[in-house]
Enzyme design. Structure first.
Site, short mmCIF file in Angstrom:
data_model
loop_
_atom_site.label_atom_id
_atom_site.label_comp_id
_atom_site.label_asym_id
_atom_site.label_seq_id
_atom_site.Cartn_x
_atom_site.Cartn_y
_atom_site.Cartn_z
N ARG A 1 -112.61 -8.81 56.62
CA ARG A 1 -112.11 -9.17 55.30
C ARG A 1 -113.21 -9.89 54.51
O ARG A 1 -113.42 -9.65 53.33
CB ARG A 1 -110.87 -10.08 55.41
CG ARG A 1 -109.63 -9.44 56.02
CD ARG A 1 -109.10 -8.30 55.16
NE ARG A 1 -108.90 -8.71 53.78
CZ ARG A 1 -107.78 -9.30 53.30
NH1 ARG A 1 -106.76 -9.50 54.10
NH2 ARG A 1 -107.69 -9.62 52.03
N HIS B 1 -102.13 -3.33 48.85
CA HIS B 1 -103.02 -4.39 49.33
C HIS B 1 -104.44 -3.81 49.45
O HIS B 1 -104.95 -3.59 50.54
CB HIS B 1 -102.52 -4.89 50.69
CG HIS B 1 -103.14 -6.18 51.13
ND1 HIS B 1 -104.02 -6.90 50.35
CD2 HIS B 1 -103.00 -6.89 52.29
CE1 HIS B 1 -104.38 -8.01 51.01
NE2 HIS B 1 -103.79 -8.01 52.18
N GLN C 1 -107.41 -5.26 51.73
CA GLN C 1 -107.23 -5.06 53.17
C GLN C 1 -107.78 -3.70 53.60
O GLN C 1 -108.35 -3.56 54.69
CB GLN C 1 -105.73 -5.17 53.50
CG GLN C 1 -105.41 -5.03 54.97
CD GLN C 1 -105.85 -6.21 55.82
OE1 GLN C 1 -105.60 -7.35 55.48
NE2 GLN C 1 -106.52 -5.93 56.93
N CYS D 1 -103.02 -5.73 60.03
CA CYS D 1 -103.62 -6.52 58.95
C CYS D 1 -103.46 -8.02 59.21
O CYS D 1 -104.21 -8.83 58.68
CB CYS D 1 -103.01 -6.13 57.62
SG CYS D 1 -101.20 -6.22 57.60
N ASP E 1 -97.79 -3.24 60.91
CA ASP E 1 -97.69 -4.40 60.02
C ASP E 1 -96.34 -5.06 60.32
O ASP E 1 -95.50 -4.47 61.04
CB ASP E 1 -97.76 -3.91 58.56
CG ASP E 1 -97.70 -5.05 57.54
OD1 ASP E 1 -97.96 -6.22 57.91
OD2 ASP E 1 -97.36 -4.78 56.36
N ARG F 1 -102.39 -12.62 43.84
CA ARG F 1 -101.37 -12.20 44.83
C ARG F 1 -100.01 -12.46 44.20
O ARG F 1 -99.67 -13.61 43.90
CB ARG F 1 -101.54 -12.98 46.14
CG ARG F 1 -100.39 -12.74 47.09
CD ARG F 1 -100.67 -13.22 48.50
NE ARG F 1 -101.63 -12.35 49.17
CZ ARG F 1 -101.83 -12.33 50.50
NH1 ARG F 1 -101.16 -13.15 51.29
NH2 ARG F 1 -102.70 -11.50 51.04
N1 CP Z 1 -103.84 -9.69 55.87
C1 CP Z 1 -103.64 -10.61 54.92
O1 CP Z 1 -103.69 -10.35 53.73
O2 CP Z 1 -103.42 -11.86 55.40
P1 CP Z 1 -103.00 -13.14 54.56
O3 CP Z 1 -101.58 -12.94 54.11
O4 CP Z 1 -103.16 -14.27 55.52
O5 CP Z 1 -103.93 -13.27 53.39
N1 NVA Z 2 -96.57 -6.26 54.33
C1 NVA Z 2 -97.02 -7.62 54.49
C2 NVA Z 2 -98.52 -7.69 54.51
C3 NVA Z 2 -99.08 -9.05 54.80
C4 NVA Z 2 -100.58 -9.08 54.75
C5 NVA Z 2 -96.44 -8.48 53.37
O1 NVA Z 2 -96.44 -8.02 52.22
O2 NVA Z 2 -96.00 -9.58 53.64
#
Ligand code: CP
Ligand code: NVA
Length: 305
Positions: A291, A128, A131, A263, A223, A101
């Protein structure tokens, strides 16, 4: 066998549907021990916070017989200037796969380039993909199909919007994206998604009108307005997105049996009201649970050889 990375939803171009079916199968047998990934070790490098992705990946690899090693970049030599490339070469000698990440998509690409093991994008500024597997698995569970659906994403043209467009395009789902002026998804991603959608008989519509997107929708998705790393844009974005809140009035335009998806994490009272997030149409916690099952599907696909 050459390694397979999943940096984008489009890296599942040939088998996204198959991975979803496998994930649905794994969900049915949740507590059966597969041991198919016995001794396989997944490294988790997370530059940003996570509740769902980190936990579900750790549980997923565990339930398949392997285990995870969590690596906090600020406690690694990465934080002291070791290059991503050297890190990738070294970690390839210990691990079987890495979920990463990152703030910057280019770093995910760089890690993938310098490893001999699969790299999975666990969210970056552009996409992502994990997801999306859970999201369309949830669509299949709730709606029984991907086609003849109006999937409306109302919100920021961000990483989620990009990945959802690619997922819809691959699965033949008609998608609407409604964002305020100046916050639409970047045209390079829209064009890419439209090219893929054309091959699968679906369309991607971009609009600034949330009601147009919500009208007769089967799925309404949103989101956060302020993604991780964008905290300084809070004031400006909250103002721009006000009319894009998913509330009772907006969803009254959707089909009666529409489902609400997010999400998560949700910022209740901003992009969605409690009334919608907690309504009988909301599937947000099933989506979150998926997930786990979908990541088992992805890990099985990448690592069972
Ligand atoms: N939806 C998602 O990726 O959540 P987190 O940021 O908690 O991993
Ligand atoms: N768009 C959001 C998604 C979180 C799962 C972010 O990048 O923070």
């Amino acid at each position: 066998m050459s390694k397979r990375d999943i940096l984008s939803v489009l890296d599942m171009e040939k088998d996204l549907g198959e991975i979803i079916d496998l994930s649905l199968e794994l969900k049915k047998n949740r507590y059966r021990s597969y041991d198919s990934l016995k001794n396989k070790v997944l490294g988790l490098i997370f530059e940003k916070p996570s509740t769902r992705t980190r936990t579900s990946l750790e549980v997923a690899i565990d339930q398949l017989g392997g285990h995870a090693v969590y690596l906090n970049p600020s406690e690694m030599q990465l934080g002291r200037g070791e290059t991503i490339s050297d890190t990738g070469h070294v970690l390839s000698r210990f691990l079987d796969a890495i979920a990463y990440r990152a703030y910057d998509h280019r770093n995910v690409v760089e890690l993938a380039r310098s490893t001999s093991i699969p790299v999975i994008n666990a969210l970056d500024d552009v996409e992502h993909p994990l997801q999306i597997v859970a999201d369309f698995m949830t669509v299949k569970e709730k709606k029984g199909r991907f086609t003849n659906l109006k999937f409306s994403y109302i919100g920021d043209g961000n990483n989620m919007a990009n990945s959802l467009m690619f997922g819809s395009a691959l699965l033949g789902t008609d998608m609407y994206v409604a964002s305020p002026k100046g916050y639409e998804p970047k045209s390079e991603f829209v064009e890419k998604a439209r090219n893929v959608a054309k091959q699968h008989g679906s369309t991607i519509t971009i609009t600034n009108d949330p009601v147009e997107a919500a009208r007769d929708a089967d799925i309404i998705y949103t989101d956060v307005w302020i993604s991780m790393g964008e905290e300084s844009k809070k004031g400006e974005k909250e103002k721009a997105f006000k009319a894009y809140q998913i509330n009772e009035s907006l969803v009254s335009n959707a089909k009666r049996d529409y489902i609400f998806m997010h999400c998560l994490p949700a910022h209740r009272g901003l992009e969605v009201t409690d009334g919608v997030a907690d309504s009988i149409n909301s599937v947000i916690f099933d989506e979150a649970e998926n997930r786990l099952h979908s990541e088992k599907g992805v890990l099985y696909k990448l690592l069972s050889y």
